[in-house]
Design a protein around this motif. Structure first.
Motif, PDB file in Angstrom:
ATOM      1  N   MET A 103       0.828  -1.203   0.000  1.00 45.26           N
ATOM      2  CA  MET A 103       0.000   0.000   0.000  1.00 45.26           C
ATOM      3  C   MET A 103       0.865   1.256   0.000  1.00 45.26           C
ATOM      4  SD  MET A 103      -2.853  -1.237   2.776  1.00 45.26           S
ATOM      5  CE  MET A 103      -3.538   0.398   3.001  1.00 45.26           C
ATOM      6  N   GLN A 104       1.974   1.204   0.749  1.00 48.32           N
ATOM      7  CA  GLN A 104       2.872   2.345   0.811  1.00 48.32           C
ATOM      8  C   GLN A 104       3.449   2.672  -0.560  1.00 48.32           C
ATOM      9  OE1 GLN A 104       3.887   4.336   3.692  1.00 48.32           O
ATOM     10  NE2 GLN A 104       4.455   5.521   1.884  1.00 48.32           N
ATOM     11  N   GLN A 105       3.759   1.636  -1.348  1.00 47.73           N
ATOM     12  CA  GLN A 105       4.380   1.822  -2.658  1.00 47.73           C
ATOM     13  C   GLN A 105       3.384   2.215  -3.748  1.00 47.73           C
ATOM     14  OE1 GLN A 105       7.711   1.689  -3.135  1.00 47.73           O
ATOM     15  NE2 GLN A 105       7.881   1.335  -0.918  1.00 47.73           N
ATOM     16  N   ALA A 106       2.118   1.823  -3.596  1.00 50.42           N
ATOM     17  CA  ALA A 106       1.133   1.968  -4.680  1.00 50.42           C
ATOM     18  C   ALA A 106       0.583   3.386  -4.788  1.00 50.42           C
ATOM     19  CB  ALA A 106      -0.010   0.986  -4.472  1.00 50.42           C
ATOM     20  N   ASP A 107       0.274   3.783  -6.026  1.00 51.12           N
ATOM     21  CA  ASP A 107      -0.448   5.043  -6.271  1.00 51.12           C
ATOM     22  C   ASP A 107      -1.949   4.825  -6.180  1.00 51.12           C
ATOM     23  OD1 ASP A 107       1.882   6.733  -7.036  1.00 51.12           O
ATOM     24  OD2 ASP A 107       2.036   5.271  -8.672  1.00 51.12           O
ATOM     25  N   VAL A 108      -2.384   3.614  -6.599  1.00 49.87           N
ATOM     26  CA  VAL A 108      -3.810   3.263  -6.585  1.00 49.87           C
ATOM     27  C   VAL A 108      -3.973   1.918  -5.887  1.00 49.87           C
ATOM     28  CG1 VAL A 108      -5.867   2.795  -7.975  1.00 49.87           C
ATOM     29  CG2 VAL A 108      -4.180   4.465  -8.771  1.00 49.87           C
ATOM     30  N   ILE A 109      -4.908   1.857  -4.933  1.00 48.64           N
ATOM     31  CA  ILE A 109      -5.246   0.582  -4.278  1.00 48.64           C
ATOM     32  C   ILE A 109      -6.688   0.257  -4.636  1.00 48.64           C
ATOM     33  CG2 ILE A 109      -5.595  -0.622  -2.100  1.00 48.64           C
ATOM     34  CD1 ILE A 109      -3.262   2.314  -2.108  1.00 48.64           C
ATOM     35  N   ILE A 110      -6.882  -0.857  -5.310  1.00 56.69           N
ATOM     36  CA  ILE A 110      -8.224  -1.306  -5.697  1.00 56.69           C
ATOM     37  C   ILE A 110      -8.597  -2.457  -4.774  1.00 56.69           C
ATOM     38  CG2 ILE A 110      -9.645  -2.291  -7.543  1.00 56.69           C
ATOM     39  CD1 ILE A 110      -7.662  -1.048  -9.549  1.00 56.69           C
ATOM     40  N   ASP A 120      -7.538   4.461  10.483  1.00 50.74           N
ATOM     41  CA  ASP A 120      -6.349   4.294  11.322  1.00 50.74           C
ATOM     42  C   ASP A 120      -5.223   3.625  10.538  1.00 50.74           C
ATOM     43  OD1 ASP A 120      -4.982   4.284  13.947  1.00 50.74           O
ATOM     44  OD2 ASP A 120      -5.164   2.103  13.737  1.00 50.74           O
ATOM     45  N   MET A 121      -5.556   2.576   9.765  1.00 46.73           N
ATOM     46  CA  MET A 121      -4.549   1.866   8.972  1.00 46.73           C
ATOM     47  C   MET A 121      -3.940   2.787   7.926  1.00 46.73           C
ATOM     48  SD  MET A 121      -5.065  -1.199   6.182  1.00 46.73           S
ATOM     49  CE  MET A 121      -5.695  -2.458   7.281  1.00 46.73           C
ATOM     50  N   VAL A 122      -4.790   3.502   7.203  1.00 47.89           N
ATOM     51  CA  VAL A 122      -4.324   4.327   6.088  1.00 47.89           C
ATOM     52  C   VAL A 122      -3.556   5.547   6.597  1.00 47.89           C
ATOM     53  CG1 VAL A 122      -5.052   5.684   4.087  1.00 47.89           C
ATOM     54  CG2 VAL A 122      -6.194   3.518   4.614  1.00 47.89           C
ATOM     55  N   VAL A 142       1.844   9.372   2.939  1.00 52.93           N
ATOM     56  CA  VAL A 142       1.265   9.826   1.671  1.00 52.93           C
ATOM     57  C   VAL A 142       1.951  11.117   1.254  1.00 52.93           C
ATOM     58  CG1 VAL A 142      -0.824  10.461   0.431  1.00 52.93           C
ATOM     59  CG2 VAL A 142      -0.932   8.762   2.275  1.00 52.93           C
ATOM     60  N   LEU A 143       2.821  11.040   0.260  1.00 51.41           N
ATOM     61  CA  LEU A 143       3.611  12.198  -0.159  1.00 51.41           C
ATOM     62  C   LEU A 143       2.843  13.114  -1.104  1.00 51.41           C
ATOM     63  CD1 LEU A 143       7.041  10.419  -0.714  1.00 51.41           C
ATOM     64  CD2 LEU A 143       6.282  11.729   1.276  1.00 51.41           C
ATOM     65  N   SER A 144       2.041  12.514  -2.006  1.00 48.21           N
ATOM     66  CA  SER A 144       1.243  13.350  -2.918  1.00 48.21           C
ATOM     67  C   SER A 144      -0.215  12.941  -2.806  1.00 48.21           C
ATOM     68  CB  SER A 144       1.759  13.204  -4.361  1.00 48.21           C
ATOM     69  OG  SER A 144       1.758  11.843  -4.750  1.00 48.21           O
ATOM     70  N   PHE A 145      -0.686  12.087  -3.740  1.00 48.90           N
ATOM     71  CA  PHE A 145      -2.049  11.578  -3.667  1.00 48.90           C
ATOM     72  C   PHE A 145      -2.017  10.058  -3.698  1.00 48.90           C
ATOM     73  CE2 PHE A 145      -3.052  15.843  -5.277  1.00 48.90           C
ATOM     74  CZ  PHE A 145      -4.090  16.182  -4.427  1.00 48.90           C
ATOM     75  N   VAL A 181      -8.174  11.217   5.538  1.00 44.15           N
ATOM     76  CA  VAL A 181      -6.708  11.190   5.637  1.00 44.15           C
ATOM     77  C   VAL A 181      -6.144  12.112   4.554  1.00 44.15           C
ATOM     78  CG1 VAL A 181      -4.626   9.759   5.495  1.00 44.15           C
ATOM     79  CG2 VAL A 181      -6.735   8.838   6.539  1.00 44.15           C
ATOM     80  N   PRO A 182      -5.284  13.058   4.904  1.00 42.72           N
ATOM     81  CA  PRO A 182      -4.731  13.991   3.903  1.00 42.72           C
ATOM     82  C   PRO A 182      -4.069  13.261   2.735  1.00 42.72           C
ATOM     83  CG  PRO A 182      -4.162  14.699   6.122  1.00 42.72           C
ATOM     84  CD  PRO A 182      -4.777  13.342   6.271  1.00 42.72           C
ATOM     85  N   GLY A 183      -4.420  13.727   1.520  1.00 40.84           N
ATOM     86  CA  GLY A 183      -3.822  13.154   0.312  1.00 40.84           C
ATOM     87  C   GLY A 183      -4.503  11.898  -0.206  1.00 40.84           C
ATOM     88  N   VAL A 184      -5.552  11.435   0.481  1.00 38.61           N
ATOM     89  CA  VAL A 184      -6.232  10.192   0.088  1.00 38.61           C
ATOM     90  C   VAL A 184      -7.608  10.508  -0.495  1.00 38.61           C
ATOM     91  CG1 VAL A 184      -7.236   8.033   0.917  1.00 38.61           C
ATOM     92  CG2 VAL A 184      -5.006   8.786   1.785  1.00 38.61           C
ATOM     93  N   LEU A 185      -7.922   9.919  -1.622  1.00 39.26           N
ATOM     94  CA  LEU A 185      -9.240  10.048  -2.258  1.00 39.26           C
ATOM     95  C   LEU A 185      -9.842   8.668  -2.423  1.00 39.26           C
ATOM     96  CD1 LEU A 185      -8.423  12.705  -5.004  1.00 39.26           C
ATOM     97  CD2 LEU A 185      -9.747  13.059  -2.919  1.00 39.26           C
ATOM     98  N   VAL A 186     -11.140   8.530  -2.113  1.00 38.88           N
ATOM     99  CA  VAL A 186     -11.814   7.228  -2.164  1.00 38.88           C
ATOM    100  C   VAL A 186     -12.954   7.271  -3.179  1.00 38.88           C
ATOM    101  CG1 VAL A 186     -13.080   5.486  -0.864  1.00 38.88           C
ATOM    102  CG2 VAL A 186     -11.241   6.770   0.259  1.00 38.88           C
ATOM    103  N   TYR A 187     -13.056   6.224  -3.998  1.00 43.46           N
ATOM    104  CA  TYR A 187     -14.151   6.074  -4.969  1.00 43.46           C
ATOM    105  C   TYR A 187     -14.812   4.725  -4.701  1.00 43.46           C
ATOM    106  CZ  TYR A 187     -11.815   9.927  -7.302  1.00 43.46           C
ATOM    107  OH  TYR A 187     -11.247  11.141  -7.581  1.00 43.46           O
ATOM    108  N   ASN A 188     -16.137   4.742  -4.498  1.00 43.14           N
ATOM    109  CA  ASN A 188     -16.805   3.479  -4.181  1.00 43.14           C
ATOM    110  C   ASN A 188     -17.545   2.905  -5.376  1.00 43.14           C
ATOM    111  OD1 ASN A 188     -19.305   4.806  -4.383  1.00 43.14           O
ATOM    112  ND2 ASN A 188     -19.319   5.335  -2.211  1.00 43.14           N
ATOM    113  N   ILE A 189     -18.164   1.757  -5.165  1.00 40.21           N
ATOM    114  CA  ILE A 189     -18.807   1.005  -6.242  1.00 40.21           C
ATOM    115  C   ILE A 189     -19.950   1.786  -6.881  1.00 40.21           C
ATOM    116  CG2 ILE A 189     -20.443  -0.174  -4.706  1.00 40.21           C
ATOM    117  CD1 ILE A 189     -18.616  -1.822  -7.685  1.00 40.21           C
ATOM    118  N   ASP A 190     -20.636   2.639  -6.111  1.00 44.03           N
ATOM    119  CA  ASP A 190     -21.749   3.408  -6.670  1.00 44.03           C
ATOM    120  C   ASP A 190     -21.275   4.362  -7.760  1.00 44.03           C
ATOM    121  OD1 ASP A 190     -23.522   2.140  -5.053  1.00 44.03           O
ATOM    122  OD2 ASP A 190     -23.683   3.747  -3.570  1.00 44.03           O
TER     123      ASP A 190
END
Length: 424
Positions: free
Chosen positions: A244-251, A264-266, A271-274, A293-302
């Motif tokens: 997760m630390q290395q990835a730009d996108v986590i699906i 808490d985990m995230v 997170v250096l950028s996005f 969490v700063p720098g984190v964007l979430v997109y859900n199934i909807d």
């Protein structure tokens, strides 16, 4: 159409996944099956199409050869009681039915996801295998080139292929948009449910993503999918945080009752950028608070399914236009097929007229000088071509009116065509 073209096969509409898997064919098996059908059953104009959603055989034969084809398929796959599976197969025993079905399959009208982008390429591959095996005759060549031309018209003239109509492909398009400004984006897919596995396949097929890692609690499942797709890296589940630390996108396609990825985990990630999280799970596997969490964007199934639904509605609206284009192509193919039916007659007419011309030339050429003989040859040849052209045009017009039989009788009597040899 007056051609003995037929088809037999099963698809997701007639057979469950377990049955489709039982008789599915990879490229090597398709090529072997083509040889069997051509050499042992004596079939021509062969096309063997096998995907995750269908296995179908198109062929030319004066009689229904579907039982023999199904049995040969069972023998190839090692299925002893193939008769138990007959009920899953559909038969297309006229040229019009089989051709129409191939058009609908190749355009994506008969696909599980309407307007499927992959099926036309799969048909092209199947056609190449047929050509390689010398199993494609004049009719199949004409039919497939008409199909490909029709496909191009559908792409250019309709919105039938616009947008991503499947959830997994819509997820791929979303990730492409999110990482448009990222050089060589690193993607991590966690959990390999049905949609998650499909996204992995799309990522593997995409030229945009070359750094894709998959992680599953059962590593063997991840290794199996990585082997299928090629080029995907496998991460041990216990090393997930590092991934997760290395990835730009986590699906995430993790199946569980409560969210697996928590704020808490995230928040412990640097997170250096996005960092983008895409949640494909129902119930959600990414806690809603993760987006705080700063720098984190979430997109859900909807959000993803909304994109897919809009594209699907657009494609369905274009279906009548696609069917109209197919109807035009079928009409043109029908005209060509009828003209092919009278082609031997045209050859006989030409041979008959040429024989008469040569006999008359032989009578007079001895009395003529070289220049006069050449002039006479040119004049008689031109006259013959004009006579022939008029009758050929009449024949082709009669074909379109479905009245060729009447004109053929007249021409047979007029030119004594029954005595003329048929040209190869």
């Amino acid at each position: 159409m007056n051609h003995p073209f037929k088809a037999v096969g099963l698809s997701f509409k007639t057979a469950p996944l377990a049955i489709r898997e039982l008789i599915s064919l990879d490229e090597a098996a398709c090529r072997r099956f083509l040889d069997t059908l051509r050499n042992e059953l004596g079939l021509s104009d062969l096309l063997v199409l096998s995907t995750c959603n269908r296995t179908e055989v198109f062929y030319a034969s004066e009689r229904d050869q579907s039982p023999a084809i199904i049995e040969a398929l069972g023998e190839l796959k090692g299925v002893v009681e193939m008769a138990d599976y007959y009920e899953y197969f559909s038969l297309y025993n006229t040229c019009t039915e089989a051709s129409q079905h191939l058009f609908e399959v190749a355009m994506g009208l008969d696909a599980q996801v309407v307007g499927d982008l992959q099926i036309s390429n799969q048909v092209k591959k199947a056609y190449q295998w047929s050509a390689d095996a010398d199993a494609a005759g004049p009719f199949l060549h004409r039919l497939l080139h008409t199909v490909f031309f029709t496909n191009k018209r559908v792409q250019q003239e309709t919105s039938f292929r616009d947008g991503a109509a499947s959830t997994s492909y819509a997820a791929l398009e979303l990730v492409e948009e999110l990482t448009a400004d990222v050089a060589n984006p690193r993607v991590l897919v966690v959990g390999l449910g049905e949609i998650g596995a499909d996204v992995c396949r799309h990522l593997a097929d995409s030229k945009t993503f070359t750094d894709v890692t998959i992680c599953n609690r059962t590593r063997s499942k991840a290794e199996e999918l990585a082997a299928e797709c090629g080029g995907l890296k496998v991460l041990n589940f216990e090393d997930l945080v590092d991934g997760m630390q290395q990835a730009d996108v986590i699906i995430s396609s993790v199946a569980r009752d409560t969210p697996y990825f928590t704020a808490d985990m995230v928040s412990r990630l640097d997170v250096l950028s996005f960092k983008f999280f895409v949640d494909l799970s129902v119930p959600r596997s990414i806690e809603a608070e993760v987006e705080q969490v700063p720098g984190v964007l979430v997109y859900n199934i909807d959000a993803i399914q909304s994109r897919a639904n809009e594209a699907l509605e657009q494609r369905l609206a274009a279906v009548p236009q696609v069917r109209a284009i197919i109807a035009e192509s079928m009409a043109g193919l029908n005209d060509w097929s009828r003209e092919m039916m009278v082609s031997p007659i045209i050859h006989r007419m030409k041979e008959g007229l040429e024989q008469i011309r040569q006999e008359e030339l032989d009578r007079y050429q001895k009395k003529l000088g070289p220049d006069e003989a050449k002039r006479l040859d040119d004049i008689t040849k031109s006259l013959m071509q004009k006579v022939l052209k008029r009758h050929v045009l009449q024949l082709k017009a009669a074909c379109k009116r479905d009245q060729a039989d009447q004109l053929l009788e007249v021409l047979n009597d007029l030119f004594d065509l029954e005595r003329q040899p048929t040209q190869a």
